[in-house]
Design a protein around this motif. Structure first.
Motif, PDB file in Angstrom:
ATOM      1  N   LEU A   1       0.888  -1.238   0.411  1.00 17.01           N
ATOM      2  CA  LEU A   1      -0.089  -0.038  -0.058  1.00 17.01           C
ATOM      3  C   LEU A   1       0.809   1.314  -0.147  1.00 17.01           C
ATOM      4  N   ALA A   2       1.487   1.241   0.737  1.00 18.68           N
ATOM      5  CA  ALA A   2       2.933   2.305   0.933  1.00 18.68           C
ATOM      6  C   ALA A   2       3.723   2.603  -0.833  1.00 18.68           C
ATOM      7  N   ALA A   3       3.915   1.191  -1.066  1.00 20.35           N
ATOM      8  CA  ALA A   3       5.069   2.094  -1.862  1.00 20.35           C
ATOM      9  C   ALA A   3       3.878   2.144  -3.466  1.00 20.35           C
ATOM     10  N   ALA A   4       2.101   1.853  -3.235  1.00 22.25           N
ATOM     11  CA  ALA A   4       1.077   2.495  -3.856  1.00 22.25           C
ATOM     12  C   ALA A   4       0.953   3.589  -3.985  1.00 22.25           C
ATOM     13  N   LYS A   5       0.855   4.133  -2.771  1.00 21.60           N
ATOM     14  CA  LYS A   5       0.383   5.597  -2.561  1.00 21.60           C
ATOM     15  C   LYS A   5       1.748   6.819  -2.887  1.00 21.60           C
TER      16      LYS A   5
ATOM     17  N   LEU B   1       3.749   5.785  -5.057  1.00 19.69           N
ATOM     18  CA  LEU B   1       4.367   5.787  -7.030  1.00 19.69           C
ATOM     19  C   LEU B   1       2.682   7.061  -7.678  1.00 19.69           C
ATOM     20  N   GLU B   2       1.723   6.341  -6.585  1.00 21.35           N
ATOM     21  CA  GLU B   2       0.725   7.701  -7.288  1.00 21.35           C
ATOM     22  C   GLU B   2       1.091   9.591  -6.765  1.00 21.35           C
ATOM     23  N   GLY B   3       1.824   9.121  -5.877  1.00 25.57           N
ATOM     24  CA  GLY B   3       1.708  10.738  -5.575  1.00 25.57           C
ATOM     25  C   GLY B   3       2.705  10.953  -6.918  1.00 25.57           C
ATOM     26  N   MET B   4       3.946  10.008  -6.640  1.00 30.77           N
ATOM     27  CA  MET B   4       5.186  10.769  -8.282  1.00 30.77           C
ATOM     28  C   MET B   4       4.534  10.768  -9.341  1.00 30.77           C
TER      29      MET B   4
ATOM     30  N   MET C   1       8.933   7.664   1.522  1.00 29.79           N
ATOM     31  CA  MET C   1       8.555   5.828   1.361  1.00 29.79           C
ATOM     32  C   MET C   1       9.903   5.021   1.465  1.00 29.79           C
ATOM     33  N   ILE C   2      11.061   5.117   1.718  1.00 29.10           N
ATOM     34  CA  ILE C   2      11.653   3.993   2.030  1.00 29.10           C
ATOM     35  C   ILE C   2      12.137   4.113   4.081  1.00 29.10           C
ATOM     36  N   LEU C   3      12.542   5.099   4.079  1.00 25.25           N
ATOM     37  CA  LEU C   3      11.890   4.977   5.459  1.00 25.25           C
ATOM     38  C   LEU C   3      10.983   4.762   6.445  1.00 25.25           C
ATOM     39  N   ALA C   4       9.960   4.373   5.752  1.00 29.10           N
ATOM     40  CA  ALA C   4       8.915   4.349   5.703  1.00 29.10           C
ATOM     41  C   ALA C   4       9.241   2.312   6.029  1.00 29.10           C
ATOM     42  N   MET C   5       9.116   2.247   4.877  1.00 26.31           N
ATOM     43  CA  MET C   5       9.589   0.505   4.304  1.00 26.31           C
ATOM     44  C   MET C   5      10.469  -0.438   5.883  1.00 26.31           C
ATOM     45  N   GLY C   6      11.079   0.467   5.929  1.00 28.50           N
ATOM     46  CA  GLY C   6      12.550   0.393   6.945  1.00 28.50           C
ATOM     47  C   GLY C   6      11.781  -0.054   8.199  1.00 28.50           C
ATOM     48  N   PHE C   7      10.754   0.903   9.026  1.00 34.30           N
ATOM     49  CA  PHE C   7      10.075   0.906   9.440  1.00 34.30           C
ATOM     50  C   PHE C   7       9.313  -0.546  10.053  1.00 34.30           C
TER      51      PHE C   7
END
Length: 78
Positions: free
Chosen positions: A29-33, A35-38, A52-58
């Motif tokens: 979901l984080a990656a999809a949102k 990419l949508e924002g980009m 996004m990379i920071l959130a993926m780490g958490f």
């Protein structure tokens, strides 16, 4: 194998399984949102990507916590 050991084995499976399923859904979901924002604002690509990379780490840390709990439960069996 006793009933207690069987219950611990089920707990191990639940700990690692649920933690990885939750992380997988969250990362998707984080990656999809992101990419949508980009796609909507390409000039924000750098900032969105770093957040996004920071959130993926958490999120990945949560899966590691599930793995640690699974190892702790496995130690109780032996």
């Amino acid at each position: 194998m006793t009933i207690a050991e069987g219950l611990i084995a089920i707990g191990v499976a639940l700990a690692i399984g649920l933690s990885t399923i939750g992380v997988g859904i969250g990362q998707g979901l984080a990656a999809a949102k992101a990419l949508e924002g980009m796609a909507r604002q390409p000039e924000m690509k750098g900032q969105l990507q770093s957040v996004m990379i920071l959130a993926m780490g958490f999120m990945e840390a949560l899966a590691i916590y599930g793995l640690v709990i699974a190892f702790m439960l496995i130690a109780k069996i032996g």
